[in-house]
Write an enzyme that holds these catalytic residues in place. Structure first.
Site, PDB file in Angstrom:
ATOM      1  N   LEU A  99       0.983  -1.494  -0.129  1.00 14.48           N
ATOM      2  CA  LEU A  99       0.270   0.110  -0.027  1.00 14.48           C
ATOM      3  C   LEU A  99       0.623   1.503   0.021  1.00 14.48           C
ATOM      4  O   LEU A  99       1.714   1.657   0.503  1.00 14.48           O
ATOM      5  CB  LEU A  99      -1.224  -0.243   1.478  1.00 14.48           C
ATOM      6  CG  LEU A  99      -2.016  -0.883   1.193  1.00 14.48           C
ATOM      7  CD1 LEU A  99      -2.316  -0.763   2.679  1.00 14.48           C
ATOM      8  CD2 LEU A  99      -2.144  -0.727   0.066  1.00 14.48           C
TER       9      LEU A  99
ATOM     10  N   HIS B 169      -3.814   3.973  -2.304  1.00 18.41           N
ATOM     11  CA  HIS B 169      -4.008   3.448  -2.112  1.00 18.41           C
ATOM     12  C   HIS B 169      -5.281   4.287  -1.174  1.00 18.41           C
ATOM     13  O   HIS B 169      -6.146   3.772  -0.770  1.00 18.41           O
ATOM     14  CB  HIS B 169      -3.710   2.223  -1.248  1.00 18.41           C
ATOM     15  CG  HIS B 169      -3.301   0.912  -2.573  1.00 18.41           C
ATOM     16  ND1 HIS B 169      -1.855   0.937  -2.636  1.00 18.41           N
ATOM     17  CD2 HIS B 169      -4.193   0.598  -3.781  1.00 18.41           C
ATOM     18  CE1 HIS B 169      -1.475   0.337  -3.385  1.00 18.41           C
ATOM     19  NE2 HIS B 169      -2.855  -0.310  -4.119  1.00 18.41           N
TER      20      HIS B 169
ATOM     21  N   GLN C 180      -4.020 -12.498 -12.680  1.00 21.51           N
ATOM     22  CA  GLN C 180      -3.840 -11.488 -13.665  1.00 21.51           C
ATOM     23  C   GLN C 180      -2.762 -10.713 -14.064  1.00 21.51           C
ATOM     24  O   GLN C 180      -2.231 -10.018 -14.713  1.00 21.51           O
ATOM     25  CB  GLN C 180      -4.930  -9.556 -12.798  1.00 21.51           C
ATOM     26  CG  GLN C 180      -3.857  -9.330 -11.643  1.00 21.51           C
ATOM     27  CD  GLN C 180      -4.125  -8.310 -11.068  1.00 21.51           C
ATOM     28  OE1 GLN C 180      -5.898  -8.759 -10.394  1.00 21.51           O
ATOM     29  NE2 GLN C 180      -4.427  -7.060 -11.382  1.00 21.51           N
TER      30      GLN C 180
ATOM     31  N   SER D 148       2.502   3.979  -7.239  1.00 21.31           N
ATOM     32  CA  SER D 148       2.131   2.992  -7.722  1.00 21.31           C
ATOM     33  C   SER D 148       3.075   1.686  -6.965  1.00 21.31           C
ATOM     34  O   SER D 148       4.286   2.721  -6.569  1.00 21.31           O
ATOM     35  CB  SER D 148       2.910   2.387  -9.452  1.00 21.31           C
ATOM     36  OG  SER D 148       3.451   1.027  -9.689  1.00 21.31           O
ATOM     37  N   SER D 149       3.188   0.891  -6.733  1.00 20.16           N
ATOM     38  CA  SER D 149       3.162  -0.583  -6.210  1.00 20.16           C
ATOM     39  C   SER D 149       4.238  -1.369  -7.004  1.00 20.16           C
ATOM     40  O   SER D 149       5.752  -1.075  -6.025  1.00 20.16           O
ATOM     41  CB  SER D 149       2.682  -1.642  -5.281  1.00 20.16           C
ATOM     42  OG  SER D 149       1.011  -1.359  -5.450  1.00 20.16           O
ATOM     43  N   ARG D 150       4.667  -0.503  -8.242  1.00 16.66           N
ATOM     44  CA  ARG D 150       5.533  -1.316  -9.162  1.00 16.66           C
ATOM     45  C   ARG D 150       6.584  -0.291  -8.572  1.00 16.66           C
ATOM     46  O   ARG D 150       7.877  -0.027  -9.181  1.00 16.66           O
ATOM     47  CB  ARG D 150       5.124  -0.835 -10.384  1.00 16.66           C
ATOM     48  CG  ARG D 150       4.173  -2.321 -10.771  1.00 16.66           C
ATOM     49  CD  ARG D 150       3.753  -2.203 -11.901  1.00 16.66           C
ATOM     50  NE  ARG D 150       2.817  -3.276 -11.768  1.00 16.66           N
ATOM     51  CZ  ARG D 150       2.420  -4.382 -12.563  1.00 16.66           C
ATOM     52  NH1 ARG D 150       3.925  -4.277 -13.385  1.00 16.66           N
ATOM     53  NH2 ARG D 150       2.068  -5.082 -12.463  1.00 16.66           N
TER      54      ARG D 150
HETATM   55  O1  PAF Z   1      -5.815  -2.189  -9.606  1.00 16.48           O
HETATM   56  C1  PAF Z   1      -5.029  -3.310  -8.578  1.00 16.48           C
HETATM   57  O2  PAF Z   1      -4.502  -2.865  -7.099  1.00 16.48           O
HETATM   58  C2  PAF Z   1      -5.374  -4.977  -9.058  1.00 16.48           C
HETATM   59  O3  PAF Z   1      -5.996  -4.458 -10.049  1.00 16.48           O
HETATM   60  C3  PAF Z   1      -7.212  -5.090  -8.479  1.00 16.48           C
HETATM   61  C4  PAF Z   1      -8.721  -4.082  -8.485  1.00 16.48           C
HETATM   62  C5  PAF Z   1      -7.215  -4.808  -6.471  1.00 16.48           C
HETATM   63  C6  PAF Z   1      -7.583  -6.564  -8.716  1.00 16.48           C
HETATM   64  O4  PAF Z   1      -7.010  -7.491  -8.047  1.00 16.48           O
END
Ligand code: PAF
Length: 253
Positions: free
Chosen positions: A33, A37, A61, A185-187
């Site tokens: 987070l 977020h 995903q 972004s976490s990335r």
């Molecule tokens: O945006 C994200 O972090 C992800 O794609 C989500 C919406 C939590 C689904 O895994």
């Protein structure tokens, strides 16, 4: 703050604690987070009687196993953060609970999800839409909050919810940026200091360029490997890589 690792216990709690009149806000996350977020969480806290957050790194995903395995995460730090901000409940489901059917059933969209990020990440949006559908059905929120940074994702979720008559209001929240404009972004944690410095150009060049083609060219000159830059419905959307880090962003044009 209540923490649920069991989806059955969550469902019992959901039924016993939230009569129809109370509003329940929901933020789905994959953990790691950051302030982006937390802005979604704060929007939910402000507008709902209860807020629930899920922390679930959805394996379906990721088109690249390595990327899934390297996805950053520190559950204890996330929980601390969520408790401090005032979240009521956190869902920490296991993969076997979310995918008890072994992913036999899934949501598949065959148009917009195949473009932009979908054209570069096979199966990505099927994985996103499927987990979001499952989480929304599990949590049954009145309002669910998603960031505009993932604009294609947000659009697809809105359209899925409408297509399946799902009784939830999808709330879009603005992208939260670092001081130099980089979308949080976490990335971002995966970049070295030189990449991090260059990364800010993604936002700057999307804004400054006169066309998508010009932005792609200028990003390339700065050292990005560009997946795409496209102008769609008044927005310029892009994904580009710096080393092993894939960054996405979009701006209003
Ligand atoms: O945006 C994200 O972090 C992800 O794609 C989500 C919406 C939590 C689904 O895994």
């Amino acid at each position: 703050m209540k923490i649920f690792t069991s989806t059955d216990e969550w469902r019992e709690f959901r039924d016993s604690c939230w009569p129809q009149a109370d509003s329940l806000g929901f933020v789905a996350t994959m953990g790691a987070l950051h302030p982006g977020h937390l802005s979604l969480v704060r929007a939910s806290l402000k507008n709902n009687a209860f807020t629930t957050v899920s922390v679930f790194t959805n394996p379906k995903q990721f088109d690249d196993v390595q990327e899934f395995e390297n996805y950053p995460g520190d559950v204890q730090a996330d929980l601390l953060c969520l408790e401090q901000v005032g979240v009521d409940a956190v869902l920490l489901p296991a993969t076997t609970q979310i995918y008890a059917d072994d992913y036999r059933f899934r949501v598949s969209e065959n148009d917009f999800s195949q473009r932009l990020c979908g054209a570069h990440r096979k199966g990505h949006f099927d994985g996103v839409l499927t987990v979001v559908m499952r989480l929304l059905n599990l949590v049954r929120p009145d309002n669910a909050y998603f960031g505009e940074k993932d604009f294609q994702q947000l659009q697809l979720i809105r359209e899925m919810v409408a297509a399946f008559f799902m009784p939830v209001n999808i709330v879009a929240c603005p992208t939260i940026r670092e001081a130099d404009g980089l979308a949080m972004s976490s990335r971002n944690q995966g970049m070295d200091s030189a990449e991090r410095e260059t990364a800010a150009f993604l936002h700057t060049l999307l804004k400054e360029s006169k066309s998508a083609a010009e932005a792609a060219l200028r990003l390339g000159r700065k050292g990005f490997t560009v997946d795409y830059v496209e102008d769609i419905a008044g927005r310029r959307l892009a994904a580009a890589r710096l080393g092993n880090t894939r960054l996405i962003d979009n701006v209003v044009i």
